[in-house]
Design an enzyme around this catalytic site. Structure first.
Site, PDB file in Angstrom:
ATOM      1  N   LYS A   1      -2.162   2.577   3.446  1.00 20.58           N
ATOM      2  CA  LYS A   1      -1.239   3.518   4.097  1.00 20.58           C
ATOM      3  C   LYS A   1      -0.515   4.381   3.060  1.00 20.58           C
ATOM      4  O   LYS A   1      -0.385   5.589   3.227  1.00 20.58           O
ATOM      5  CB  LYS A   1      -0.204   2.755   4.940  1.00 20.58           C
ATOM      6  CG  LYS A   1      -0.824   1.848   6.000  1.00 20.58           C
ATOM      7  CD  LYS A   1       0.228   1.128   6.816  1.00 20.58           C
ATOM      8  CE  LYS A   1       1.104   0.176   6.033  1.00 20.58           C
ATOM      9  NZ  LYS A   1       0.374  -0.969   5.416  1.00 20.58           N
TER      10      LYS A   1
ATOM     11  N   ARG B   1       7.390  -1.855  12.424  1.00 15.98           N
ATOM     12  CA  ARG B   1       6.619  -3.078  12.208  1.00 15.98           C
ATOM     13  C   ARG B   1       6.816  -4.078  13.324  1.00 15.98           C
ATOM     14  O   ARG B   1       6.201  -5.142  13.296  1.00 15.98           O
ATOM     15  CB  ARG B   1       7.034  -3.717  10.889  1.00 15.98           C
ATOM     16  CG  ARG B   1       6.112  -3.372   9.706  1.00 15.98           C
ATOM     17  CD  ARG B   1       6.768  -3.976   8.485  1.00 15.98           C
ATOM     18  NE  ARG B   1       5.891  -4.401   7.444  1.00 15.98           N
ATOM     19  CZ  ARG B   1       5.661  -3.713   6.328  1.00 15.98           C
ATOM     20  NH1 ARG B   1       6.143  -2.505   6.175  1.00 15.98           N
ATOM     21  NH2 ARG B   1       4.916  -4.236   5.384  1.00 15.98           N
TER      22      ARG B   1
ATOM     23  N   ARG C   1      -3.763  -4.700  -6.679  1.00 14.29           N
ATOM     24  CA  ARG C   1      -2.823  -3.560  -6.717  1.00 14.29           C
ATOM     25  C   ARG C   1      -1.921  -3.625  -7.954  1.00 14.29           C
ATOM     26  O   ARG C   1      -1.382  -4.678  -8.289  1.00 14.29           O
ATOM     27  CB  ARG C   1      -1.968  -3.554  -5.449  1.00 14.29           C
ATOM     28  CG  ARG C   1      -0.908  -2.448  -5.450  1.00 14.29           C
ATOM     29  CD  ARG C   1      -0.414  -2.099  -4.083  1.00 14.29           C
ATOM     30  NE  ARG C   1       0.195  -3.212  -3.378  1.00 14.29           N
ATOM     31  CZ  ARG C   1       0.555  -3.174  -2.099  1.00 14.29           C
ATOM     32  NH1 ARG C   1       0.383  -2.071  -1.389  1.00 14.29           N
ATOM     33  NH2 ARG C   1       1.096  -4.233  -1.525  1.00 14.29           N
TER      34      ARG C   1
ATOM     35  N   ARG D   1       3.338  -6.007  -8.053  1.00 17.31           N
ATOM     36  CA  ARG D   1       4.486  -6.234  -7.175  1.00 17.31           C
ATOM     37  C   ARG D   1       4.738  -7.725  -7.012  1.00 17.31           C
ATOM     38  O   ARG D   1       3.805  -8.497  -6.890  1.00 17.31           O
ATOM     39  CB  ARG D   1       4.196  -5.622  -5.788  1.00 17.31           C
ATOM     40  CG  ARG D   1       4.755  -4.246  -5.599  1.00 17.31           C
ATOM     41  CD  ARG D   1       4.279  -3.616  -4.330  1.00 17.31           C
ATOM     42  NE  ARG D   1       4.526  -4.392  -3.129  1.00 17.31           N
ATOM     43  CZ  ARG D   1       4.344  -3.927  -1.891  1.00 17.31           C
ATOM     44  NH1 ARG D   1       3.921  -2.697  -1.719  1.00 17.31           N
ATOM     45  NH2 ARG D   1       4.581  -4.680  -0.843  1.00 17.31           N
TER      46      ARG D   1
ATOM     47  N   ARG E   1       2.279 -12.559   4.566  1.00 18.29           N
ATOM     48  CA  ARG E   1       2.480 -11.171   5.022  1.00 18.29           C
ATOM     49  C   ARG E   1       1.415 -10.788   6.047  1.00 18.29           C
ATOM     50  O   ARG E   1       1.692 -10.074   7.000  1.00 18.29           O
ATOM     51  CB  ARG E   1       2.473 -10.213   3.834  1.00 18.29           C
ATOM     52  CG  ARG E   1       3.796 -10.260   3.076  1.00 18.29           C
ATOM     53  CD  ARG E   1       3.644  -9.882   1.622  1.00 18.29           C
ATOM     54  NE  ARG E   1       3.249  -8.516   1.442  1.00 18.29           N
ATOM     55  CZ  ARG E   1       2.522  -8.087   0.409  1.00 18.29           C
ATOM     56  NH1 ARG E   1       2.114  -8.927  -0.520  1.00 18.29           N
ATOM     57  NH2 ARG E   1       2.203  -6.820   0.311  1.00 18.29           N
TER      58      ARG E   1
HETATM   59  P1  ADP Z   1      -0.459  -0.172   1.836  1.00 22.69           P
HETATM   60  O1  ADP Z   1       0.485   0.963   1.557  1.00 22.69           O
HETATM   61  O2  ADP Z   1      -1.100  -0.079   3.175  1.00 22.69           O
HETATM   62  O3  ADP Z   1       0.131  -1.533   1.575  1.00 22.69           O
HETATM   63  P2  ADP Z   1      -1.794   0.791  -0.598  1.00 22.69           P
HETATM   64  O4  ADP Z   1      -1.968   2.251  -0.325  1.00 22.69           O
HETATM   65  O5  ADP Z   1      -0.725   0.390  -1.563  1.00 22.69           O
HETATM   66  O6  ADP Z   1      -1.662  -0.037   0.801  1.00 22.69           O
HETATM   67  O7  ADP Z   1      -3.218   0.224  -1.085  1.00 22.69           O
HETATM   68  C1  ADP Z   1      -3.373  -1.146  -1.439  1.00 22.69           C
HETATM   69  C2  ADP Z   1      -4.252  -1.234  -2.688  1.00 22.69           C
HETATM   70  O8  ADP Z   1      -5.591  -0.864  -2.349  1.00 22.69           O
HETATM   71  C3  ADP Z   1      -3.839  -0.318  -3.833  1.00 22.69           C
HETATM   72  O9  ADP Z   1      -4.091  -1.004  -5.044  1.00 22.69           O
HETATM   73  C4  ADP Z   1      -4.750   0.909  -3.686  1.00 22.69           C
HETATM   74  O10 ADP Z   1      -5.032   1.505  -4.945  1.00 22.69           O
HETATM   75  C5  ADP Z   1      -6.008   0.280  -3.106  1.00 22.69           C
HETATM   76  N1  ADP Z   1      -6.697   1.148  -2.136  1.00 22.69           N
HETATM   77  C6  ADP Z   1      -6.151   1.970  -1.211  1.00 22.69           C
HETATM   78  N2  ADP Z   1      -7.098   2.566  -0.466  1.00 22.69           N
HETATM   79  C7  ADP Z   1      -8.296   2.081  -0.920  1.00 22.69           C
HETATM   80  C8  ADP Z   1      -9.671   2.295  -0.564  1.00 22.69           C
HETATM   81  N3  ADP Z   1     -10.008   3.135   0.430  1.00 22.69           N
HETATM   82  N4  ADP Z   1     -10.613   1.630  -1.236  1.00 22.69           N
HETATM   83  C9  ADP Z   1     -10.286   0.784  -2.215  1.00 22.69           C
HETATM   84  N5  ADP Z   1      -9.035   0.530  -2.625  1.00 22.69           N
HETATM   85  C10 ADP Z   1      -8.037   1.162  -1.983  1.00 22.69           C
HETATM   86  P1  AMP Z   2       5.486  -2.805   2.176  1.00 24.05           P
HETATM   87  O1  AMP Z   2       5.801  -2.086   0.906  1.00 24.05           O
HETATM   88  O2  AMP Z   2       5.327  -1.878   3.342  1.00 24.05           O
HETATM   89  O3  AMP Z   2       4.322  -3.747   2.011  1.00 24.05           O
HETATM   90  O4  AMP Z   2       6.764  -3.696   2.524  1.00 24.05           O
HETATM   91  C1  AMP Z   2       7.214  -4.704   1.625  1.00 24.05           C
HETATM   92  C2  AMP Z   2       8.217  -5.604   2.327  1.00 24.05           C
HETATM   93  O5  AMP Z   2       9.370  -4.857   2.731  1.00 24.05           O
HETATM   94  C3  AMP Z   2       7.723  -6.264   3.610  1.00 24.05           C
HETATM   95  O6  AMP Z   2       6.982  -7.457   3.366  1.00 24.05           O
HETATM   96  C4  AMP Z   2       9.051  -6.546   4.334  1.00 24.05           C
HETATM   97  O7  AMP Z   2       9.715  -7.670   3.790  1.00 24.05           O
HETATM   98  C5  AMP Z   2       9.880  -5.301   3.988  1.00 24.05           C
HETATM   99  N1  AMP Z   2       9.684  -4.212   4.973  1.00 24.05           N
HETATM  100  C6  AMP Z   2       9.125  -2.996   4.761  1.00 24.05           C
HETATM  101  N2  AMP Z   2       9.134  -2.258   5.881  1.00 24.05           N
HETATM  102  C7  AMP Z   2       9.690  -3.037   6.840  1.00 24.05           C
HETATM  103  C8  AMP Z   2       9.953  -2.864   8.227  1.00 24.05           C
HETATM  104  N3  AMP Z   2       9.624  -1.732   8.870  1.00 24.05           N
HETATM  105  N4  AMP Z   2      10.532  -3.896   8.893  1.00 24.05           N
HETATM  106  C9  AMP Z   2      10.865  -5.035   8.281  1.00 24.05           C
HETATM  107  N5  AMP Z   2      10.630  -5.287   6.990  1.00 24.05           N
HETATM  108  C10 AMP Z   2      10.047  -4.287   6.261  1.00 24.05           C
END
Ligand code: ADP
Ligand code: AMP
Length: 217
Positions: free
Chosen positions: A13, A88, A127, A160, A172
């Site tokens: 995302k 969420r 990541r 992270r 998660r």
């Molecule tokens: P989210 O925001 O949904 O948690 P991220 O955008 O941070 O996900 O992506 C999670 C991980 O996967 C990151 O390390 C990113 O570089 C990688 N990633 C994102 N999209 C793709 C894809 N289409 N193919 C492979 N790796 C991806």
């Molecule tokens: P994310 O970066 O989206 O993976 O979020 C990291 C963490 O932040 C999650 O595991 C939750 O603990 C908190 N968080 C982010 N967005 C929300 C939301 N909309 N509602 C509740 N917790 C959230």
């Protein structure tokens, strides 16, 4: 245009939302990024959120809704925005709907990122993020040019906290299934809002598919 990016952690995302934000000239509001920054700065919000985030649990709805209420009232949100990682829960979706209605606006699209669980684990465990500029990499799929260094600003890449431990990571995904997945049914009741995006494949391939769903030129 007001867009919600829905989907499990690691679905891409943030990666796609960033590209879309630039292309459409819309701000991207990622509640996870905002909460992590609050934790780093030890603000009141951060102190409240930290224990939940460390365990991979959701921060309480009223806390996150307060945050989103402020974002929606800001000047840069007036021409539209992309919400990433919010809502969420069904309560958050209802809260968002009410906030938008108060402003005489409504959501244009909720885009669901569909990725298999094996791929999510691979993406999450690989990541790496730049603490200085926020750029996101992946050691398996999107590596930086110089290992451990950010291509954009040269910062030292980090994992992270909540991506480090497989138990937190699985928690998660469980929380996602229990609390967030019901939103697919909730948004699906209005068949013009929910769009399912097949989010496996390369970042470029997914982006191409995404642009067919949200046609901002
Ligand atoms: P989210 O925001 O949904 O948690 P991220 O955008 O941070 O996900 O992506 C999670 C991980 O996967 C990151 O390390 C990113 O570089 C990688 N990633 C994102 N999209 C793709 C894809 N289409 N193919 C492979 N790796 C991806
Ligand atoms: P994310 O970066 O989206 O993976 O979020 C990291 C963490 O932040 C999650 O595991 C939750 O603990 C908190 N968080 C982010 N967005 C929300 C939301 N909309 N509602 C509740 N917790 C959230």
């Amino acid at each position: 245009m007001i867009i919600v990016l829905l989907g499990p952690p690691g679905a891409g995302k943030g990666t796609q939302g960033d590209r879309l934000s630039e292309r459409c000239g819309l701000p991207r509001y990622a509640t996870g990024d905002i909460l992590r920054e609050a934790v780093r700065l030890k603000t009141r919000l951060g102190l409240e959120a930290k224990s939940y985030m460390d365990k991979g649990e959701l921060v309480p709805d009223e806390v996150v809704l307060g945050l989103v209420r402020d974002l929606l009232g800001s000047a840069d949100a007036k021409d539209g925005f992309i919400l990433d990682g919010f809502p969420r829960t069904v309560a958050q979706a209802e809260g968002l709907k009410a906030l938008l209605e108060d402003q005489g606006r409504k959501l244009d699209a909720a885009i669901y990122f569909d990725v298999s669980e094996d791929e999510l684990i691979r993406r999450l465990s690989g990541r790496r993020v730049c603490p200085d500029c926020g750029a996101v990499y992946n050691v398996h799929t999107e590596p930086p040019a110089v290992p451990g260094r950010c291509d954009v600003c040269g910062g030292r890449l980090e994992t992270r906290e909540d991506d480090k431990d497989i138990a937190t990571l699985r928690n998660r995904l469980r929380v996602y299934r229990e609390s967030t997945e019901p939103l697919l049914e909730w948004y699906g009741r209005d068949d013009s809002t929910l769009h399912k995006l097949y989010a496996a494949g390369s970042v470029d391939d997914v982006y191409e598919r995404l642009l067919k769903v949200v046609g901002c030129s």
